[in-house]
Design an enzyme around this catalytic site. Structure first.
Site, short mmCIF file in Angstrom:
data_model
loop_
_atom_site.label_atom_id
_atom_site.label_comp_id
_atom_site.label_asym_id
_atom_site.label_seq_id
_atom_site.Cartn_x
_atom_site.Cartn_y
_atom_site.Cartn_z
N TYR A 171 10.06 11.57 -7.11
CA TYR A 171 9.83 10.80 -5.89
C TYR A 171 8.60 9.90 -6.07
CZ TYR A 171 7.50 9.87 -1.45
OH TYR A 171 6.81 9.26 -0.45
N ARG A 173 -8.78 9.87 6.44
CA ARG A 173 -8.26 10.36 5.17
C ARG A 173 -7.42 11.61 5.42
NH1 ARG A 173 -7.00 9.19 -0.03
NH2 ARG A 173 -8.70 9.59 -1.49
N HIS A 176 -11.56 6.10 -2.10
CA HIS A 176 -12.22 5.71 -0.85
C HIS A 176 -11.69 6.56 0.29
CE1 HIS A 176 -8.95 2.94 -1.88
NE2 HIS A 176 -8.63 3.00 -0.58
N LEU A 188 0.83 -1.22 0.00
CA LEU A 188 0.00 0.00 0.00
C LEU A 188 0.86 1.26 0.00
CD1 LEU A 188 -2.65 -1.04 2.71
CD2 LEU A 188 -2.53 -1.67 0.30
N ALA A 189 2.17 1.13 0.14
CA ALA A 189 3.03 2.31 0.22
C ALA A 189 2.95 3.10 -1.07
CB ALA A 189 4.48 1.88 0.45
N ALA A 190 2.77 4.40 -0.95
CA ALA A 190 2.76 5.26 -2.14
C ALA A 190 2.80 6.72 -1.74
CB ALA A 190 1.50 5.02 -2.97
N TYR A 230 1.40 10.33 -11.06
CA TYR A 230 0.89 9.29 -10.17
C TYR A 230 0.26 8.15 -10.98
CZ TYR A 230 -2.26 7.03 -6.78
OH TYR A 230 -2.94 6.11 -6.01
N GLU A 271 -7.11 5.95 -10.97
CA GLU A 271 -6.40 7.05 -11.63
C GLU A 271 -5.70 6.54 -12.90
OE1 GLU A 271 -6.54 10.27 -10.62
OE2 GLU A 271 -5.03 11.07 -11.98
N SER A 283 -4.99 1.63 -8.99
CA SER A 283 -5.89 2.78 -8.79
C SER A 283 -6.71 3.12 -10.03
CB SER A 283 -5.02 4.00 -8.44
OG SER A 283 -5.73 5.19 -8.61
P1 NAP Z 1 -2.02 7.19 2.40
O1 NAP Z 1 -2.92 7.44 3.56
O2 NAP Z 1 -1.33 8.33 1.74
O3 NAP Z 1 -0.90 6.13 2.89
C1 NAP Z 1 0.26 5.86 2.13
C2 NAP Z 1 1.31 5.26 3.04
O4 NAP Z 1 2.47 4.94 2.26
C3 NAP Z 1 1.77 6.17 4.18
O5 NAP Z 1 1.83 5.42 5.37
C4 NAP Z 1 3.18 6.59 3.74
O6 NAP Z 1 4.06 6.81 4.80
C5 NAP Z 1 3.61 5.32 2.99
N1 NAP Z 1 4.76 5.57 2.11
C6 NAP Z 1 4.93 6.59 1.23
N2 NAP Z 1 6.11 6.47 0.59
C7 NAP Z 1 6.70 5.34 1.08
C8 NAP Z 1 7.91 4.67 0.83
N3 NAP Z 1 8.78 5.12 -0.08
N4 NAP Z 1 8.19 3.53 1.51
C9 NAP Z 1 7.33 3.05 2.44
N5 NAP Z 1 6.16 3.66 2.74
C10 NAP Z 1 5.85 4.78 2.06
O7 NAP Z 1 -2.78 6.39 1.25
P2 NAP Z 1 -4.08 5.44 1.33
O8 NAP Z 1 -5.28 6.28 1.02
O9 NAP Z 1 -4.04 4.65 2.57
O10 NAP Z 1 -3.83 4.52 0.06
C11 NAP Z 1 -3.13 3.27 0.18
C12 NAP Z 1 -2.67 2.84 -1.20
O11 NAP Z 1 -3.79 2.67 -2.06
C13 NAP Z 1 -1.74 3.80 -1.91
O12 NAP Z 1 -0.82 3.03 -2.67
C14 NAP Z 1 -2.64 4.57 -2.85
O13 NAP Z 1 -1.92 5.07 -3.95
C15 NAP Z 1 -3.62 3.48 -3.23
N6 NAP Z 1 -4.97 3.92 -3.61
C16 NAP Z 1 -5.67 4.72 -2.76
C17 NAP Z 1 -6.96 5.08 -3.10
C18 NAP Z 1 -7.78 5.97 -2.20
O14 NAP Z 1 -8.78 6.53 -2.67
N7 NAP Z 1 -7.44 6.09 -0.92
C19 NAP Z 1 -7.55 4.61 -4.30
C20 NAP Z 1 -6.79 3.78 -5.12
C21 NAP Z 1 -5.51 3.42 -4.76
P3 NAP Z 1 4.36 8.31 5.31
O15 NAP Z 1 3.23 8.64 6.23
O16 NAP Z 1 5.68 8.15 5.97
O17 NAP Z 1 4.39 9.20 4.11
N1 GDD Z 2 -7.14 17.34 -3.27
C1 GDD Z 2 -7.91 18.29 -3.79
N2 GDD Z 2 -7.87 19.55 -3.25
N3 GDD Z 2 -8.73 17.99 -4.82
C2 GDD Z 2 -9.53 18.97 -5.32
C3 GDD Z 2 -9.52 20.26 -4.81
C4 GDD Z 2 -8.64 20.58 -3.74
O1 GDD Z 2 -8.58 21.70 -3.24
N4 GDD Z 2 -10.43 20.99 -5.51
C5 GDD Z 2 -10.96 20.21 -6.42
N5 GDD Z 2 -10.42 18.96 -6.32
C6 GDD Z 2 -10.73 17.83 -7.21
C7 GDD Z 2 -9.50 17.24 -7.90
O2 GDD Z 2 -9.11 18.06 -9.00
C8 GDD Z 2 -10.05 15.89 -8.31
O3 GDD Z 2 -10.77 16.00 -9.51
C9 GDD Z 2 -11.03 15.53 -7.18
O4 GDD Z 2 -11.25 16.76 -6.46
C10 GDD Z 2 -10.53 14.47 -6.21
O5 GDD Z 2 -9.26 14.85 -5.73
P1 GDD Z 2 -8.54 14.06 -4.53
O6 GDD Z 2 -9.45 13.96 -3.37
O7 GDD Z 2 -7.21 14.70 -4.33
O8 GDD Z 2 -8.42 12.59 -5.10
P2 GDD Z 2 -7.92 12.03 -6.53
O9 GDD Z 2 -9.12 11.52 -7.26
O10 GDD Z 2 -7.05 12.98 -7.23
O11 GDD Z 2 -6.99 10.81 -6.07
C11 GDD Z 2 -7.44 9.88 -5.07
O12 GDD Z 2 -8.11 8.81 -5.68
C12 GDD Z 2 -7.30 7.97 -6.53
C13 GDD Z 2 -8.24 6.89 -7.10
O13 GDD Z 2 -8.94 7.39 -8.19
C14 GDD Z 2 -6.20 9.42 -4.29
O14 GDD Z 2 -6.62 8.70 -3.16
C15 GDD Z 2 -5.31 8.52 -5.12
O15 GDD Z 2 -4.28 7.95 -4.28
C16 GDD Z 2 -6.19 7.38 -5.68
O16 GDD Z 2 -5.42 6.51 -6.46
#
Ligand code: NAP
Ligand code: GDD
Length: 330
Positions: free
Chosen positions: A100, A191, A186, A85-87, A156, A132, A130
């Site tokens: 990075y 979050r 999600h 899950l790291a990212a 990303y 994305e 994802s």
């Molecule tokens: P998150 O809250 O940002 O958690 C990401 C974790 O990865 C953090 O604990 C971070 O640690 C760790 N990390 C970052 N860089 C690292 C590295 N180089 N080595 C080891 N650990 C590292 O994200 P999340 O929402 O839980 O998402 C979990 C995973 O699902 C991610 O891969 C994300 O891209 C993917 N994903 C998320 C969503 C979503 O909507 N949430 C949807 C689709 C996919 P630090 O705190 O130290 O930075």
């Molecule tokens: N973050 C953010 N901040 N987003 C904004 C804002 C703002 O001020 N204003 C508008 N948005 C819009 C973004 O342009 C995007 O269209 C939408 O809100 C969602 O943005 P985020 O909540 O940052 O999520 P994301 O869709 O870009 O990415 C998340 O979902 C992906 C799965 O589709 C992340 O969790 C990714 O890690 C994940 O893979």
């Protein structure tokens, strides 16, 4: 004790990692994870401290960019299941720190797979792929599914596509159990507050309490398919429990715009969002992913998965979190 299943989680301190640890501990797993060094010690395991599950998980310093740390741990633990899950998970920030992001989200996955191949080839591997990755691509009927073409619109998304392909390649080339969960957005009260749902909710509560006057956002006209993290980490576990490695879309099938999100959140607090929400250029992205709506029928049929927490319940949970947070402070 000897029959306990072992899970190894990277990104354990993140939103999903913290819920997944809790979920697996309740299923009697021994949970291991890596955390990165942070100059503020409390930040390293902030979400895990809050849960008080800290004593039940074994944390080590590690980084997916540091192959040595991965080799040492996988050799020693030989986990049954690995959840990668790291990212660097923030899409807009990936335009600021593309290198990075690519190192962690693409090469980090390569490191994990190589380490698995040489040190623990029997482990089942889950990759956090994802929605994305779909970017500009939507099927004619308005959904994205496992067969939809990937056309990523961010560093990303590009890195996640590389990782997705690598996972499939290792599955076929080396016959390893490597699976992708293609998860749509999600959220939860855990979050990060710079993602749009939590940013809108936190700011709306602050405006209600007189702490803040305006909310500055980027694009209000993109659409997202939002589910709850607790439902989605259940899907991760089911994907590794399945009898063969495969790729699954996990989504609710409902989509809403950011503007609709603002209206719902502000209405709940008896506020008119139009008075408070302003657009600011710095929150726009060089290229925007405009529309996401996932078809998760494969996961529903094959894994018997479905989301259980509604959008409204999730918004209420997140709003209550911030109300309680500020009540405690005063
Ligand atoms: P998150 O809250 O940002 O958690 C990401 C974790 O990865 C953090 O604990 C971070 O640690 C760790 N990390 C970052 N860089 C690292 C590295 N180089 N080595 C080891 N650990 C590292 O994200 P999340 O929402 O839980 O998402 C979990 C995973 O699902 C991610 O891969 C994300 O891209 C993917 N994903 C998320 C969503 C979503 O909507 N949430 C949807 C689709 C996919 P630090 O705190 O130290 O930075
Ligand atoms: N973050 C953010 N901040 N987003 C904004 C804002 C703002 O001020 N204003 C508008 N948005 C819009 C973004 O342009 C995007 O269209 C939408 O809100 C969602 O943005 P985020 O909540 O940052 O999520 P994301 O869709 O870009 O990415 C998340 O979902 C992906 C799965 O589709 C992340 O969790 C990714 O890690 C994940 O893979």
């Amino acid at each position: 004790m000897f029959n306990m299943k072992k899970a190894f989680i990277t990104g354990i301190g993140g939103q999903d990692g913290s819920y997944l640890s809790e979920y697996l501990i309740n299923k009697n797993y021994k949970v291991y994870g890596i955390i990165r060094r942070n100059s503020v010690v409390e930040h390293q395991k902030n979400r895990l401290e809050n849960l008080n599950i800290n004593k039940k998980i074994e944390l080590s310093y590690g980084d997916v960019e540091d192959r040595t740390s991965l080799d040492n741990l996988l050799k020693k633990i030989k986990p049954d299941e690995i959840y990668n899950l790291a990212a660097q998970s923030h899409v807009r920030i990936s335009f600021d720190v593309p290198e990075y992001t690519i190192k962690t989200n693409a090469l980090g996955v390569f490191n994990m797979l190589e380490s698995l191949r040489f040190n623990s080839p029997k482990s089942k591997f889950y990759q956090a792929s994802s929605s994305e990755m779909f970017g500009r691509s939507v099927d004619k009927n308005g959904y994205q599914r496992e067969t939809t073409k990937f056309e990523p619109t961010s560093p990303y998304g590009c890195a996640k596509v590389f990782a997705f392909n690598l996972v499939k390649h290792y599955r076929h080339a080396y016959k390893l159990f490597c699976a992708n969960g293609i998860l749509f957005n999600h959220e939860s009260s855990r979050r990060g507050s710079n993602f749009v749902t939590n940013k809108v909710i936190k700011s709306a509560v602050e405006i209600k309490l007189g702490i803040k006057k305006k909310l500055y956002l980027g694009n209000l006209d993109s659409f997202r398919d939002w589910g709850h993290s607790k439902d989605y980490i259940r899907a991760m576990h089911l994907i590794l429990k399945h009898n063969k490695p495969d790729d699954f879309v996990i989504a609710t099938g409902q989509t809403r715009s950011i503007r609709q999100l603002c209206k719902i959140v502000f209405d709940n607090l008896n506020l008119d969002y139009k008075k408070y929400v302003k657009q600011q250029k710095k929150f726009l992205r060089p290229e925007e992913l405009k529309y996401l709506k996932g078809d998760s029928s494969k996961a529903r049929k094959v894994l018997n998965w479905k989301p259980e927490i509604s959008f409204e319940q999730m918004i209420n949970e997140m709003t209550d979190f911030w109300i309680k947070y500020y009540n405690k402070k005063t």
